[in-house]
Write a protein that holds these residues in place. Structure first.
Motif, PDB file in Angstrom:
ATOM      1  N   UNK A   1      -9.072  -2.876   6.400  1.00  0.00           N
ATOM      2  CA  UNK A   1      -9.614  -3.506   5.196  1.00  0.00           C
ATOM      3  C   UNK A   1      -8.445  -4.029   4.375  1.00  0.00           C
ATOM      4  N   UNK A   2      -8.572  -5.228   3.825  1.00  0.00           N
ATOM      5  CA  UNK A   2      -7.527  -5.785   2.976  1.00  0.00           C
ATOM      6  C   UNK A   2      -7.686  -5.266   1.547  1.00  0.00           C
ATOM      7  N   UNK A   3      -6.598  -4.787   0.976  1.00  0.00           N
ATOM      8  CA  UNK A   3      -6.642  -4.310  -0.411  1.00  0.00           C
ATOM      9  C   UNK A   3      -7.059  -5.426  -1.356  1.00  0.00           C
ATOM     10  N   UNK A   4      -6.650  -6.656  -1.048  1.00  0.00           N
ATOM     11  CA  UNK A   4      -6.973  -7.788  -1.926  1.00  0.00           C
ATOM     12  C   UNK A   4      -8.470  -8.077  -1.975  1.00  0.00           C
ATOM     13  N   UNK A   5      -9.234  -7.527  -1.040  1.00  0.00           N
ATOM     14  CA  UNK A   5     -10.685  -7.722  -1.028  1.00  0.00           C
ATOM     15  C   UNK A   5     -11.427  -6.650  -1.814  1.00  0.00           C
ATOM     16  N   UNK A   6     -10.714  -5.630  -2.272  1.00  0.00           N
ATOM     17  CA  UNK A   6     -11.379  -4.479  -2.878  1.00  0.00           C
ATOM     18  C   UNK A   6     -11.423  -4.517  -4.399  1.00  0.00           C
TER      19      UNK A   6
ATOM     20  N   UNK B   1      -9.380   6.844   9.802  1.00  0.00           N
ATOM     21  CA  UNK B   1     -10.656   6.181  10.068  1.00  0.00           C
ATOM     22  C   UNK B   1     -10.637   4.755   9.528  1.00  0.00           C
ATOM     23  N   UNK B   2      -9.958   4.584   8.401  1.00  0.00           N
ATOM     24  CA  UNK B   2      -9.822   3.268   7.780  1.00  0.00           C
ATOM     25  C   UNK B   2      -8.367   3.068   7.373  1.00  0.00           C
ATOM     26  N   UNK B   3      -7.843   1.902   7.675  1.00  0.00           N
ATOM     27  CA  UNK B   3      -6.506   1.528   7.217  1.00  0.00           C
ATOM     28  C   UNK B   3      -6.654   0.413   6.191  1.00  0.00           C
ATOM     29  N   UNK B   4      -6.130   0.634   4.996  1.00  0.00           N
ATOM     30  CA  UNK B   4      -6.136  -0.394   3.960  1.00  0.00           C
ATOM     31  C   UNK B   4      -4.790  -1.094   3.984  1.00  0.00           C
ATOM     32  N   UNK B   5      -4.810  -2.373   4.323  1.00  0.00           N
ATOM     33  CA  UNK B   5      -3.584  -3.173   4.348  1.00  0.00           C
ATOM     34  C   UNK B   5      -3.259  -3.585   2.914  1.00  0.00           C
ATOM     35  N   UNK B   6      -2.166  -3.071   2.413  1.00  0.00           N
ATOM     36  CA  UNK B   6      -1.793  -3.250   1.009  1.00  0.00           C
ATOM     37  C   UNK B   6      -1.131  -4.612   0.815  1.00  0.00           C
ATOM     38  N   UNK B   7      -1.960  -5.641   0.791  1.00  0.00           N
ATOM     39  CA  UNK B   7      -1.449  -7.006   0.714  1.00  0.00           C
ATOM     40  C   UNK B   7      -1.385  -7.560  -0.703  1.00  0.00           C
ATOM     41  N   UNK B   8      -1.813  -6.774  -1.694  1.00  0.00           N
ATOM     42  CA  UNK B   8      -1.824  -7.250  -3.080  1.00  0.00           C
ATOM     43  C   UNK B   8      -0.717  -6.621  -3.921  1.00  0.00           C
ATOM     44  N   UNK B   9       0.396  -6.277  -3.265  1.00  0.00           N
ATOM     45  CA  UNK B   9       1.585  -5.796  -3.965  1.00  0.00           C
ATOM     46  C   UNK B   9       2.734  -6.743  -3.653  1.00  0.00           C
ATOM     47  N   UNK B  10       3.819  -6.570  -4.373  1.00  0.00           N
ATOM     48  CA  UNK B  10       4.941  -7.509  -4.282  1.00  0.00           C
ATOM     49  C   UNK B  10       5.599  -7.501  -2.900  1.00  0.00           C
ATOM     50  N   UNK B  11       5.868  -8.683  -2.405  1.00  0.00           N
ATOM     51  CA  UNK B  11       6.603  -8.859  -1.153  1.00  0.00           C
ATOM     52  C   UNK B  11       8.025  -8.341  -1.318  1.00  0.00           C
ATOM     53  N   UNK B  12       8.486  -7.588  -0.331  1.00  0.00           N
ATOM     54  CA  UNK B  12       9.828  -7.006  -0.367  1.00  0.00           C
ATOM     55  C   UNK B  12      10.743  -7.782   0.565  1.00  0.00           C
TER      56      UNK B  12
ATOM     57  N   UNK C   1     -10.832   9.789   6.665  1.00  0.00           N
ATOM     58  CA  UNK C   1      -9.389   9.717   6.410  1.00  0.00           C
ATOM     59  C   UNK C   1      -8.973   8.267   6.226  1.00  0.00           C
ATOM     60  N   UNK C   2      -8.233   8.008   5.143  1.00  0.00           N
ATOM     61  CA  UNK C   2      -7.781   6.655   4.811  1.00  0.00           C
ATOM     62  C   UNK C   2      -6.258   6.638   4.717  1.00  0.00           C
ATOM     63  N   UNK C   3      -5.651   5.635   5.308  1.00  0.00           N
ATOM     64  CA  UNK C   3      -4.214   5.406   5.118  1.00  0.00           C
ATOM     65  C   UNK C   3      -4.025   4.033   4.497  1.00  0.00           C
ATOM     66  N   UNK C   4      -2.927   3.874   3.784  1.00  0.00           N
ATOM     67  CA  UNK C   4      -2.643   2.634   3.058  1.00  0.00           C
ATOM     68  C   UNK C   4      -1.187   2.260   3.295  1.00  0.00           C
ATOM     69  N   UNK C   5      -0.939   1.019   3.632  1.00  0.00           N
ATOM     70  CA  UNK C   5       0.450   0.576   3.815  1.00  0.00           C
ATOM     71  C   UNK C   5       0.507  -0.943   3.755  1.00  0.00           C
ATOM     72  N   UNK C   6       1.669  -1.463   3.347  1.00  0.00           N
ATOM     73  CA  UNK C   6       1.873  -2.902   3.399  1.00  0.00           C
ATOM     74  C   UNK C   6       1.777  -3.377   4.848  1.00  0.00           C
TER      75      UNK C   6
END
Length: 227
Positions: free
Chosen positions: A135-140, A24-35, A2-7
């Motif tokens: 996991x950082x999205x910017x690394x993927x 199981x894995x959280x992807x930190x969505x750091x490669x999208x626009x800052x709000x 199971x993967x979740x994704x969020x800023x």
């Protein structure tokens, strides 16, 4: 898996960690626009007058990715945050339990907002007993928009199921996940009530996890499991 994704957010509310705990894995969505004026650099705490903000001052031009947002060094925000937490939570039942580590964490020499948010998230996860990988999205190296991006990130980390917040149903294209061979599950989170400070202003829901930890201490884990 199971993967979740969020800023990555700054001391977000309990629901954020509820999602992490069920992944199981959280992807930190750091490669999208800052709000701006969102939760990426702000956290809601409770005061005698109701909810108020802890704000991290940032330097970010229009369309800047979260990973590129730097923290302004021109304001004494760390001192203000530590003082605000001490002023408003000094009488909280578990203030002394967490105050030292919380102060050290905030007062570290941060330059990157994303680094600050990931570090504070990891610290809270430790307090709540959450062992989910981050996991950082910017690394993927995954690109795209909306559902294509989310599905791509899930596949990049070997996920089989995407765990979405309830709001995802308003914008997600489920066919994209189906074509990618991914199942979709929906987070079911109900904000719990607990004993807060300043009862004269009533209960304030969905405050920063700081409020939950300082008011509930180890019982925060029970709240998380029951939410």
């Amino acid at each position: 898996m199971i993967v979740s994704v969020h800023q990555p957010q700054f001391f977000p509310y309990l629901g954020f960690f509820h999602k992490l705990a069920r992944s199981d894995v959280f992807v930190a969505l750091d490669n999208v626009q800052f709000l701006r004026r969102g939760f990426q650099n702000r956290a809601r705490i409770k005061t005698q007058h109701g909810a108020d903000w802890l704000t991290v001052p940032v330097e970010a031009k229009q369309n800047t990715d979260i990973s590129d947002v730097t923290i302004s060094q021109s304001e004494p925000w760390q001192r203000r945050h530590v003082n605000a937490i001490r002023t408003h939570y000094g009488r909280a039942a578990f203030f002394e339990r967490y105050a030292g580590e919380l102060t050290d964490l905030i007062q570290s020499p941060w330059k990157s907002l994303a680094d600050l948010n990931i570090a504070t998230t990891r610290w809270v996860m430790t307090q709540l007993g959450i062992s989910t990988s981050i996991v950082l999205a910017s690394d993927l190296g995954v690109h795209g928009t909306s559902s294509e991006l989310l599905a791509g990130l899930c596949r990049a980390v070997g996920g089989s199921t995407y765990l979405s917040g309830g709001g995802g149903s308003r914008y997600m294209d489920l066919s994209v996940f189906e074509q990618a061979g991914l199942a979709v599950e929906w987070q079911k989170f109900t904000s719990p009530t607990y004993e807060q400070l300043f009862p004269q202003v009533g209960f304030v829901s969905d405050l920063s996890i700081i409020d939950v930890l300082l008011c509930c201490g180890p019982d925060s884990k029970t709240l998380l499991e029951a939410a």
